[in-house]
Design a protein around this motif. Sequence first.
Motif, PDB file in Angstrom:
ATOM      1  N   LYS A  84       3.039  -6.736 -15.636  1.00 41.22           N
ATOM      2  CA  LYS A  84       1.637  -6.913 -15.198  1.00 41.22           C
ATOM      3  C   LYS A  84       1.198  -5.711 -14.361  1.00 41.22           C
ATOM      4  O   LYS A  84       0.132  -5.145 -14.580  1.00 41.22           O
ATOM      5  CB  LYS A  84       1.524  -8.174 -14.358  1.00 41.22           C
ATOM      6  N   ASN A  85       2.054  -5.296 -13.417  1.00 42.82           N
ATOM      7  CA  ASN A  85       1.643  -4.266 -12.468  1.00 42.82           C
ATOM      8  C   ASN A  85       1.694  -2.856 -13.028  1.00 42.82           C
ATOM      9  O   ASN A  85       1.321  -1.913 -12.343  1.00 42.82           O
ATOM     10  CB  ASN A  85       2.463  -4.384 -11.176  1.00 42.82           C
ATOM     11  N   ALA A  86       2.147  -2.746 -14.290  1.00 40.44           N
ATOM     12  CA  ALA A  86       1.994  -1.462 -15.000  1.00 40.44           C
ATOM     13  C   ALA A  86       0.788  -1.561 -15.928  1.00 40.44           C
ATOM     14  O   ALA A  86      -0.026  -0.638 -16.021  1.00 40.44           O
ATOM     15  CB  ALA A  86       3.256  -1.155 -15.811  1.00 40.44           C
ATOM     16  N   ASP A 139      -1.216   6.953   5.043  1.00 40.19           N
ATOM     17  CA  ASP A 139      -0.603   6.446   6.283  1.00 40.19           C
ATOM     18  C   ASP A 139       0.620   5.587   5.997  1.00 40.19           C
ATOM     19  O   ASP A 139       1.531   5.493   6.813  1.00 40.19           O
ATOM     20  CB  ASP A 139      -1.614   5.563   7.054  1.00 40.19           C
ATOM     21  N   MET A 140       0.591   4.896   4.850  1.00 37.18           N
ATOM     22  CA  MET A 140       1.751   4.096   4.482  1.00 37.18           C
ATOM     23  C   MET A 140       1.897   4.207   2.963  1.00 37.18           C
ATOM     24  O   MET A 140       1.017   4.737   2.280  1.00 37.18           O
ATOM     25  CB  MET A 140       1.603   2.638   4.947  1.00 37.18           C
ATOM     26  N   ILE A 141       2.983   3.715   2.444  1.00 34.53           N
ATOM     27  CA  ILE A 141       3.190   3.772   0.991  1.00 34.53           C
ATOM     28  C   ILE A 141       2.365   2.660   0.360  1.00 34.53           C
ATOM     29  O   ILE A 141       2.506   1.484   0.731  1.00 34.53           O
ATOM     30  CB  ILE A 141       4.688   3.594   0.660  1.00 34.53           C
ATOM     31  N   THR A 142       1.444   3.021  -0.548  1.00 36.67           N
ATOM     32  CA  THR A 142       0.612   2.018  -1.209  1.00 36.67           C
ATOM     33  C   THR A 142       0.705   2.199  -2.720  1.00 36.67           C
ATOM     34  O   THR A 142       0.445   3.301  -3.239  1.00 36.67           O
ATOM     35  CB  THR A 142      -0.861   2.097  -0.744  1.00 36.67           C
ATOM     36  N   VAL A 143       1.046   1.134  -3.435  1.00 34.42           N
ATOM     37  CA  VAL A 143       1.250   1.216  -4.888  1.00 34.42           C
ATOM     38  C   VAL A 143      -0.059   1.519  -5.601  1.00 34.42           C
ATOM     39  O   VAL A 143      -0.203   2.546  -6.274  1.00 34.42           O
ATOM     40  CB  VAL A 143       1.891  -0.080  -5.420  1.00 34.42           C
ATOM     41  N   THR A 144      -1.066   0.631  -5.457  1.00 35.39           N
ATOM     42  CA  THR A 144      -2.319   0.893  -6.173  1.00 35.39           C
ATOM     43  C   THR A 144      -3.067   2.073  -5.557  1.00 35.39           C
ATOM     44  O   THR A 144      -3.826   2.759  -6.257  1.00 35.39           O
ATOM     45  CB  THR A 144      -3.237  -0.346  -6.171  1.00 35.39           C
ATOM     46  N   GLY A 145      -2.811   2.348  -4.271  1.00 35.51           N
ATOM     47  CA  GLY A 145      -3.434   3.537  -3.666  1.00 35.51           C
ATOM     48  C   GLY A 145      -2.927   4.787  -4.359  1.00 35.51           C
ATOM     49  O   GLY A 145      -3.709   5.660  -4.769  1.00 35.51           O
ATOM     50  N   ARG A 151       6.920   4.833  -5.336  1.00 34.16           N
ATOM     51  CA  ARG A 151       7.873   5.220  -6.396  1.00 34.16           C
ATOM     52  C   ARG A 151       8.167   4.051  -7.330  1.00 34.16           C
ATOM     53  O   ARG A 151       9.100   4.117  -8.140  1.00 34.16           O
ATOM     54  CB  ARG A 151       9.169   5.695  -5.738  1.00 34.16           C
ATOM     55  N   GLU A 152       7.404   2.954  -7.215  1.00 31.54           N
ATOM     56  CA  GLU A 152       7.639   1.788  -8.074  1.00 31.54           C
ATOM     57  C   GLU A 152       7.665   2.203  -9.547  1.00 31.54           C
ATOM     58  O   GLU A 152       6.882   3.076  -9.958  1.00 31.54           O
ATOM     59  CB  GLU A 152       6.559   0.738  -7.837  1.00 31.54           C
ATOM     60  N   PRO A 153       8.505   1.572 -10.369  1.00 33.72           N
ATOM     61  CA  PRO A 153       8.575   1.911 -11.805  1.00 33.72           C
ATOM     62  C   PRO A 153       7.238   1.797 -12.516  1.00 33.72           C
ATOM     63  O   PRO A 153       6.982   2.484 -13.505  1.00 33.72           O
ATOM     64  CB  PRO A 153       9.586   0.904 -12.353  1.00 33.72           C
ATOM     65  N   PRO A 175      12.375  -5.648  -3.412  1.00 31.60           N
ATOM     66  CA  PRO A 175      10.940  -5.800  -3.636  1.00 31.60           C
ATOM     67  C   PRO A 175      10.333  -7.031  -2.976  1.00 31.60           C
ATOM     68  O   PRO A 175      10.860  -8.143  -3.093  1.00 31.60           O
ATOM     69  CB  PRO A 175      10.811  -5.899  -5.165  1.00 31.60           C
ATOM     70  N   THR A 176       9.195  -6.863  -2.326  1.00 34.07           N
ATOM     71  CA  THR A 176       8.476  -7.994  -1.731  1.00 34.07           C
ATOM     72  C   THR A 176       8.111  -9.029  -2.790  1.00 34.07           C
ATOM     73  O   THR A 176       8.071 -10.231  -2.494  1.00 34.07           O
ATOM     74  CB  THR A 176       7.209  -7.524  -0.995  1.00 34.07           C
ATOM     75  N   ASP A 177       7.905  -8.593  -4.032  1.00 33.20           N
ATOM     76  CA  ASP A 177       7.517  -9.543  -5.092  1.00 33.20           C
ATOM     77  C   ASP A 177       8.676 -10.430  -5.531  1.00 33.20           C
ATOM     78  O   ASP A 177       8.488 -11.310  -6.359  1.00 33.20           O
ATOM     79  CB  ASP A 177       6.970  -8.787  -6.309  1.00 33.20           C
TER      80      ASP A 177
END
Length: 416
Positions: free
Chosen positions: A22-24, A159-165, A187-189, A302-304
């Motif tokens: 989903k997140n890709a 400021d922090m690591i953000t996936v969708t950012g 760095r998420e896949p 992973p938080t998920d």
Amino acid sequence: MDKLVIAGGKRLAGEITISGAKNAALPILCAGLLTADTLDLSNVPLLHDVSTMLRLLRQMGLQADQNGERVMLNGGAIDTLEAPYDMVKTMRASILVLGPLLARFGEAKVSLPGGCAIGSRPVDQHIKGLEALGAKISIEGGYIYAKCKKLKGTRVVTDMITVTGTENLLMAATLAEGETILENAAREPEVTDLANLLIKMGAKIEGIGTDRLVIQGVERLHGAAHSVIADRIETGTFLCAVAATGGDIILKNTRSDILDAAMDKLRDIGVILTTGPDWIRAQMSARPKAVNFRTTEYPGFPTDMQAQFMAVNCIANGTSQVTETIFENRFMHVQEMNRLGAAISIEGNTAFIKGVEQLRGAPVMATDLRASASLVIAALAAQGSTTIERIYHLDRGYDQMEVKLSKVGADIVRVK
Ligand code: EPZ
């Protein structure tokens, strides 16, 4: 509203096919806005969030033909540069249209995503990065108004690591003038999968998979074909289900090299894992051992997967500590699990779990996507019948979970 009724206590055995991530898929669908050519996408999961994203993109004029898990996109006739509130409020990932619209059309009007159950989830870093690339951004009436004749490459340190950012800024940078450096990149896949598609479309990106992405802007991007990466979170969810119920399942159409931290924890729990290039076998016959963990960005735990592992800890031998460092309110599943007889207490962002011999079925309510998955796992292990209400949360991120679980012996039915 649909609900799931689960009779627990059944061991799981057989094969489950994992869907695309989903997140890709969500950022990859937005990449269709970056070109007037056609994207030929496969392994696109059949999820509510994917349908929502396609509806949003179609109302912008993106041509999208979905045929099962195959989606053809064409961005040649985009005529609306807006993401309205009534669509964005149901899915925060809608924010991912912002970067592409700005990069290709120099303009965008995107509703600010509201918060959600797991936290306030601001998008200030998306805005900070796009302003650094030269966009003029104002926020009025709950909308982000962004304008820019031509984005200009620069160095951005979030400021922090953000996936969708990271994904928004990466897509914007592919068509910016000159070089963009994204420091502190996620760095998420799923970020890597998006980057791999962008490369196929003609983007120039270095440092893929690292926390420093270097992008040379190009004039335009062309069409490409791409198969979405397997969903590591769906994979981990089913592995936790076997850990909790005992059994022997083989997960197919997945990868075993993108969820190392979770697999290490499963081995500590006592699950026997064997892997191949596109499959993982999980065997479990003993009571799970309790494991401690704290969530962090990839490649860490992973938080998920936090809620799903907590469900296993509920019936594990021993006490455990779980610390959530990414979101400020991602323990909504705890109260529901305690209704099933779990012994969990919370202090700040740490949950303390005392493993019990047996959970007992009861009516519970899903509150967010991964919490729903953790309640399914707890119910599969519990004695007696559990009813889970509001499973539209589950349908956002899992393709027919009850069908996949029934095929491997779970007693689980969806009640309309
Ligand atoms: C992505 O959300 C995923 N969603 C989430 O998955 C996942 O839990 C999360 O990354 C963390 O891995 C998609 O990819 C569609 P973040 P995202 O920006 O990008 C703060 C699921 O279950 N932050 O990495 O929204 C934020 O509040 C979903 O599939 C800011 O403060 O997460 C959070 O505390 C849930 N300002 C932390 O950073 C910003 O501008 C990480 O958020 C951006 C983020």
